[in-house]
Design a protein around this motif. Structure first.
Motif, PDB file in Angstrom:
ATOM      1  N   LYS A   8       0.766   3.572  -3.432  1.00 32.41           N
ATOM      2  CA  LYS A   8      -0.293   4.526  -3.777  1.00 32.41           C
ATOM      3  C   LYS A   8      -0.032   5.929  -3.254  1.00 32.41           C
ATOM      4  CE  LYS A   8      -4.041   1.352  -4.620  1.00 32.41           C
ATOM      5  NZ  LYS A   8      -5.377   0.947  -4.286  1.00 32.41           N
ATOM      6  N   PRO A   9       0.306   6.112  -1.993  1.00 30.13           N
ATOM      7  CA  PRO A   9       0.585   7.488  -1.558  1.00 30.13           C
ATOM      8  C   PRO A   9       1.759   8.104  -2.305  1.00 30.13           C
ATOM      9  CG  PRO A   9       0.203   6.104   0.348  1.00 30.13           C
ATOM     10  CD  PRO A   9       0.246   5.204  -0.854  1.00 30.13           C
ATOM     11  N   TRP A  10       2.744   7.312  -2.658  1.00 34.30           N
ATOM     12  CA  TRP A  10       3.885   7.824  -3.399  1.00 34.30           C
ATOM     13  C   TRP A  10       3.441   8.335  -4.763  1.00 34.30           C
ATOM     14  CZ3 TRP A  10       6.726   6.072  -7.752  1.00 34.30           C
ATOM     15  CH2 TRP A  10       7.960   6.691  -7.916  1.00 34.30           C
ATOM     16  N   TRP A  11       2.576   7.564  -5.435  1.00 31.16           N
ATOM     17  CA  TRP A  11       2.088   7.989  -6.752  1.00 31.16           C
ATOM     18  C   TRP A  11       1.220   9.236  -6.642  1.00 31.16           C
ATOM     19  CZ3 TRP A  11       4.018   6.908 -11.211  1.00 31.16           C
ATOM     20  CH2 TRP A  11       4.696   5.710 -11.394  1.00 31.16           C
ATOM     21  N   TYR A  12       0.432   9.332  -5.585  1.00 31.78           N
ATOM     22  CA  TYR A  12      -0.384  10.531  -5.395  1.00 31.78           C
ATOM     23  C   TYR A  12       0.503  11.763  -5.213  1.00 31.78           C
ATOM     24  CZ  TYR A  12      -4.416   7.465  -4.693  1.00 31.78           C
ATOM     25  OH  TYR A  12      -5.399   6.542  -4.842  1.00 31.78           O
ATOM     26  N   ALA A  13       1.588  11.610  -4.482  1.00 34.80           N
ATOM     27  CA  ALA A  13       2.507  12.730  -4.275  1.00 34.80           C
ATOM     28  C   ALA A  13       3.149  13.152  -5.599  1.00 34.80           C
ATOM     29  CB  ALA A  13       3.573  12.354  -3.255  1.00 34.80           C
ATOM     30  N   THR A  29       3.419  17.025 -10.059  1.00 34.96           N
ATOM     31  CA  THR A  29       3.408  17.245 -11.510  1.00 34.96           C
ATOM     32  C   THR A  29       2.353  18.284 -11.889  1.00 34.96           C
ATOM     33  OG1 THR A  29       4.121  14.963 -11.854  1.00 34.96           O
ATOM     34  CG2 THR A  29       3.166  16.106 -13.752  1.00 34.96           C
ATOM     35  N   ALA A  73       1.942  12.675  -8.638  1.00 35.22           N
ATOM     36  CA  ALA A  73       0.910  13.281  -9.489  1.00 35.22           C
ATOM     37  C   ALA A  73       0.602  14.705  -9.030  1.00 35.22           C
ATOM     38  CB  ALA A  73      -0.359  12.432  -9.466  1.00 35.22           C
ATOM     39  N   GLY A  74       0.520  14.914  -7.732  1.00 35.47           N
ATOM     40  CA  GLY A  74       0.251  16.254  -7.222  1.00 35.47           C
ATOM     41  C   GLY A  74       1.351  17.232  -7.561  1.00 35.47           C
ATOM     42  N   LYS A 128       0.805  -1.215   0.000  1.00 36.32           N
ATOM     43  CA  LYS A 128       0.000   0.000   0.000  1.00 36.32           C
ATOM     44  C   LYS A 128       0.838   1.265   0.000  1.00 36.32           C
ATOM     45  CE  LYS A 128      -4.060  -2.000   2.086  1.00 36.32           C
ATOM     46  NZ  LYS A 128      -5.113  -1.859   3.026  1.00 36.32           N
TER      47      LYS A 128
END
Length: 149
Positions: free
Chosen positions: A72-77, A82, A79-80, A69
Motif C-alpha cells: 500500500k505505501p508503495w502504491w501511494y508513492a 504520477t 500514485a503521488g 502491508k
C-alpha cells in the motif's frame, strides 16, 4: 459493618473506581450470601456477570492472516508521483503559444495603454488648475455683489 462496606463498594463500582479484588468481594456477596432488601435490585447484575464468566465456546475461530502491508505505501508513492508529473507536465505544456500577429497586437496594446495613462495624468493636472479659475470667478462674483449693494 459489612453492609456499609458493601454499600461503599457498590458506589465505587458504579463510579468505575473499584479494583478487581473489590469486584470479587461484590460478586461473592451477591452470589453466596443473603442480600439486604435495598440491594436486591443489584443482584441480577452480579449473578449475570458470574454466569457470563463461566461461559465458554467450543467453536474454533480462524483469524485471517494479514496481507502484505508494504504494498500500500508503495502504491501511494507511485500514485503521488504520477499526479505530480501530470500536474507539472500540464503546467509547462499549457503555456500559450502566440503568433507573430498576436505578439505585435500585445505590444501595440501596451503602448496605447501607456499613452492613455499619460493623457489621463495631464488631464488631472489641468483640472487642478481649473479649480483656481473657479475660485477666482466665485471671489469676483462676491466682490461685485458687495460693491453693488
Amino acid at each position: 459493618m459489612e453492609l456499609d462496606k458493601i454499600n461503599k463498594l457498590l458506589e465505587a463500582y458504579f463510579d468505575g473506581s473499584t479494583s478487581l479484588e473489590d469486584e470479587a468481594i461484590l460478586m461473592d456477596y451477591f452470589n453466596n450470601h443473603t442480600v439486604a432488601d435495598h440491594l436486591l435490585q443489584y443482584k441480577p447484575i452480579f449473578v449475570g456477570l458470574s454466569a457470563a464468566q463461566n461461559e465458554s465456546s467450543n467453536r474454533n475461530f480462524k483469524i485471517a492472516e494479514p496481507t502484505a502491508k508494504f504494498i500500500k505505501p508503495w502504491w501511494y508513492a507511485v500514485a503521488g508521483m504520477t499526479v505530480l508529473a501530470v500536474g507539472i507536465g500540464s503546467l509547462f505544456l499549457s503555456q500559450p503559444q502566440l503568433s507573430q500577429e498576436e505578439k505585435e497586437t500585445l505590444i501595440a496594446f501596451e503602448k496605447s495603454k501607456k499613452a492613455l495613462m499619460m493623457l489621463s495624468e495631464n488631464l488631472n493636472k489641468g483640472t487642478q488648475q481649473l479649480s483656481f479659475v473657479n475660485q477666482f470667478s466665485e471671489t469676483k462674483e462676491m466682490f461685485w455683489k458687495e460693491t453693488s449693494e
